[in-house]
Motif scaffolding. Structure first.
Motif, PDB file in Angstrom:
ATOM      1  N   ASN A 109       6.059   2.647   3.473  1.00 16.92           N
ATOM      2  CA  ASN A 109       6.443   1.888   2.285  1.00 16.92           C
ATOM      3  C   ASN A 109       7.241   2.735   1.307  1.00 16.92           C
ATOM      4  OD1 ASN A 109       5.505  -0.642   2.951  1.00 16.92           O
ATOM      5  ND2 ASN A 109       3.510  -0.365   1.985  1.00 16.92           N
ATOM      6  N   VAL A 110       6.945   4.025   1.232  1.00 20.30           N
ATOM      7  CA  VAL A 110       7.746   4.920   0.397  1.00 20.30           C
ATOM      8  C   VAL A 110       9.181   4.968   0.918  1.00 20.30           C
ATOM      9  CG1 VAL A 110       8.130   7.356  -0.137  1.00 20.30           C
ATOM     10  CG2 VAL A 110       5.894   6.336  -0.536  1.00 20.30           C
ATOM     11  N   GLU A 111       9.344   5.029   2.213  1.00 20.20           N
ATOM     12  CA  GLU A 111      10.684   5.050   2.802  1.00 20.20           C
ATOM     13  C   GLU A 111      11.403   3.728   2.561  1.00 20.20           C
ATOM     14  OE1 GLU A 111       9.919   6.212   6.836  1.00 20.20           O
ATOM     15  OE2 GLU A 111       9.730   8.348   6.322  1.00 20.20           O
ATOM     16  N   ARG A 112      10.675   2.616   2.635  1.00 13.43           N
ATOM     17  CA  ARG A 112      11.277   1.316   2.314  1.00 13.43           C
ATOM     18  C   ARG A 112      11.765   1.289   0.876  1.00 13.43           C
ATOM     19  NH1 ARG A 112       7.190  -3.331   3.200  1.00 13.43           N
ATOM     20  NH2 ARG A 112       8.801  -4.437   2.007  1.00 13.43           N
ATOM     21  N   GLY A 156       0.412   7.235  -1.890  1.00 14.87           N
ATOM     22  CA  GLY A 156      -0.933   7.529  -2.361  1.00 14.87           C
ATOM     23  C   GLY A 156      -1.815   8.125  -1.289  1.00 14.87           C
ATOM     24  N   GLU A 157      -1.529   7.783  -0.020  1.00 15.09           N
ATOM     25  CA  GLU A 157      -2.351   8.311   1.061  1.00 15.09           C
ATOM     26  C   GLU A 157      -2.241   9.835   1.172  1.00 15.09           C
ATOM     27  OE1 GLU A 157      -1.036   6.368   4.609  1.00 15.09           O
ATOM     28  OE2 GLU A 157       0.777   7.581   4.803  1.00 15.09           O
ATOM     29  N   PRO A 163       0.810  -1.223   0.000  1.00 11.18           N
ATOM     30  CA  PRO A 163       0.000   0.000   0.000  1.00 11.18           C
ATOM     31  C   PRO A 163       0.840   1.269   0.000  1.00 11.18           C
ATOM     32  CG  PRO A 163      -0.086  -1.077   2.142  1.00 11.18           C
ATOM     33  CD  PRO A 163       0.605  -2.030   1.220  1.00 11.18           C
ATOM     34  N   GLY A 164       0.185   2.362  -0.397  1.00 12.04           N
ATOM     35  CA  GLY A 164       0.887   3.638  -0.574  1.00 12.04           C
ATOM     36  C   GLY A 164       1.019   4.425   0.711  1.00 12.04           C
ATOM     37  N   SER A 208      -9.013   7.643  -1.630  1.00 10.81           N
ATOM     38  CA  SER A 208      -9.286   6.711  -2.724  1.00 10.81           C
ATOM     39  C   SER A 208      -8.028   6.089  -3.327  1.00 10.81           C
ATOM     40  CB  SER A 208     -10.070   7.415  -3.837  1.00 10.81           C
ATOM     41  OG  SER A 208      -9.271   8.406  -4.462  1.00 10.81           O
ATOM     42  N   ARG A 209      -6.872   6.610  -3.022  1.00 12.09           N
ATOM     43  CA  ARG A 209      -5.645   6.076  -3.636  1.00 12.09           C
ATOM     44  C   ARG A 209      -4.637   5.610  -2.584  1.00 12.09           C
ATOM     45  NH1 ARG A 209      -8.861   7.006  -7.197  1.00 12.09           N
ATOM     46  NH2 ARG A 209      -8.384   7.521  -9.379  1.00 12.09           N
ATOM     47  N   THR A 210      -5.123   5.130  -1.456  1.00 10.79           N
ATOM     48  CA  THR A 210      -4.209   4.720  -0.381  1.00 10.79           C
ATOM     49  C   THR A 210      -3.408   3.470  -0.732  1.00 10.79           C
ATOM     50  OG1 THR A 210      -6.003   3.494   0.695  1.00 10.79           O
ATOM     51  CG2 THR A 210      -5.608   5.757   1.450  1.00 10.79           C
TER      52      THR A 210
END
Length: 366
Positions: A319-322, A334-335, A314-315, A340-342
């Motif tokens: 997860n971006v940092e990973r 996305g969050e 998921p966004g 709607s885009r999490t």
């Protein structure tokens, strides 16, 4: 007051601090050259007399406003030259709220995160209208959400983050909804030069006292640091906007306005077409790799962003940092763009390393 602080700078700071090489696909900073006429304008300005380094007219240099007016089919008195599209949107939203016709701002979901923050800062409340899977906005959904409490409807076309481009009929209907509910349509058109579909329609095509159009040269001329934008107000709404602009910023950078004016007058259409073609190639390269990796993705019809969804990833900020630490690619969660885009991540195609980034992502999610 608690503001919705956008996550862009947090992610960029995390990527900058990484101990490995990271490809930046976070920011909307174009990596290509600005028009040569703009560089020449800045060089020329450096040799002007000292009085040209003092305050310009608060609403912007007359010559620049006249040039914009001629191109957009409006009167120069309707234009306020601003510190980028960010201030232009702030002035537009403030002007809509101070009409005291309501305190609610209708926003799309997904949404460019600065709009909710500005709404809170200005004392308004937010209501979100979902777009479809491709980012298109159904005017019937907006009509159902609008009421006497609606001060403004804020849209962005071509869209960040979805890449959607709203057709002319959508824009006409949005203006009509604003008129019916005595609200203001605010159309942020900062990516208008990056319409990859040929379907872009400006809200200016519908004459109305209920629409404000904002724009900037930040993206179209690849000069996000110059901070030269503008807002076009109906004659009935422009005076207070000029006063607020003067009180908040006094004026916008004079050398930047001078250079932008020179670039507008001397830059050929081929400059903009080259950059659109560059983006078309990058979209194809990046989405081909995402498909090979088994990801779902959006194909932008405008702007320069792709949203991708990887199964079981998921966004989130974590997860971006990973992804930064383990794949060496920095995107946006996305969050950050709404509920709607999490499950999605957003990547900006404004790096010459798009192909390498795509390969890293494909390898990481194998």
């Amino acid at each position: 007051m608690n503001y919705e602080t956008p996550l862009f700078f947090r992610v960029m700071e995390y990527a900058d601090a990484a101990e490995r090489d990271v490809i930046d696909m976070v920011s909307g900073n174009p990596d290509w050259e600005p028009p040569e006429a703009l560089r020449e304008g800045l060089r020329e300005y450096a040799d002007l007399e000292p009085d040209r380094f003092q305050y310009p007219p608060s609403e912007g240099l007359l010559e620049l406003r006249e040039e914009i007016a001629a191109r957009r089919g409006v009167d120069a008195d309707q234009i306020v030259v601003t510190n980028g599209a960010g201030e232009a949107n702030y002035l537009a939203m403030a002007r809509a709220l101070e009409r005291e016709r309501g305190s609610e701002i209708l926003l799309t979901d997904p949404v460019y995160p600065y709009y909710p923050g500005k709404t809170t800062m200005l004392g308004g409340t937010q209501r979100f209208v979902a777009t479809d899977e491709e980012g298109q906005l159904d005017p019937d959904d907006v009509r159902a959400a609008a009421s006497e409490e609606t001060a403004a409807i804020v849209v962005n076309t071509p869209n960040n983050p979805t890449g959607a481009v709203y057709p002319a009929e959508t824009m006409r209907e949005l203006v009509a909804i604003a008129e019916t509910d005595d609200a203001v349509l605010i159309s942020d058109e900062v990516y208008d030069h990056y319409d990859l579909s040929g379907a872009f329609a400006s809200a200016l095509e519908t004459d109305s006292a209920h629409r404000i159009v904002t724009n900037a040269f930040s993206k179209s001329m690849a000069i996000t640091g110059a901070r030269v934008g503008y807002a076009i107000f109906p004659p009935e709404l422009v005076a207070n906007a000029k006063s607020r602009h003067m009180l908040v910023n006094v004026a916008t950078t004079r050398p930047g306005q001078f250079a932008v004016l020179q670039a507008l007058r001397e830059t050929e259409p081929a400059y903009y077409e080259r950059n659109r073609e560059r983006l078309r190639e990058r979209v194809e390269t990046f989405t081909d790799a995402l498909e090979a990796a088994g990801a779902a993705y959006t194909t932008p019809r405008g702007s320069f962003y792709v949203m991708a969804r990887f199964e079981g990833y998921p966004g989130t900020v974590a997860n971006v940092e990973r992804l930064i630490d383990e794949a060496g690619v920095a995107g946006m969660p996305g969050e950050a763009f709404g509920e709607s885009r999490t499950e999605w991540l957003r990547f900006a195609l404004v790096t010459p390393r798009v192909e390498e980034a795509a390969e890293r992502l494909a390898a990481y999610f194998e």
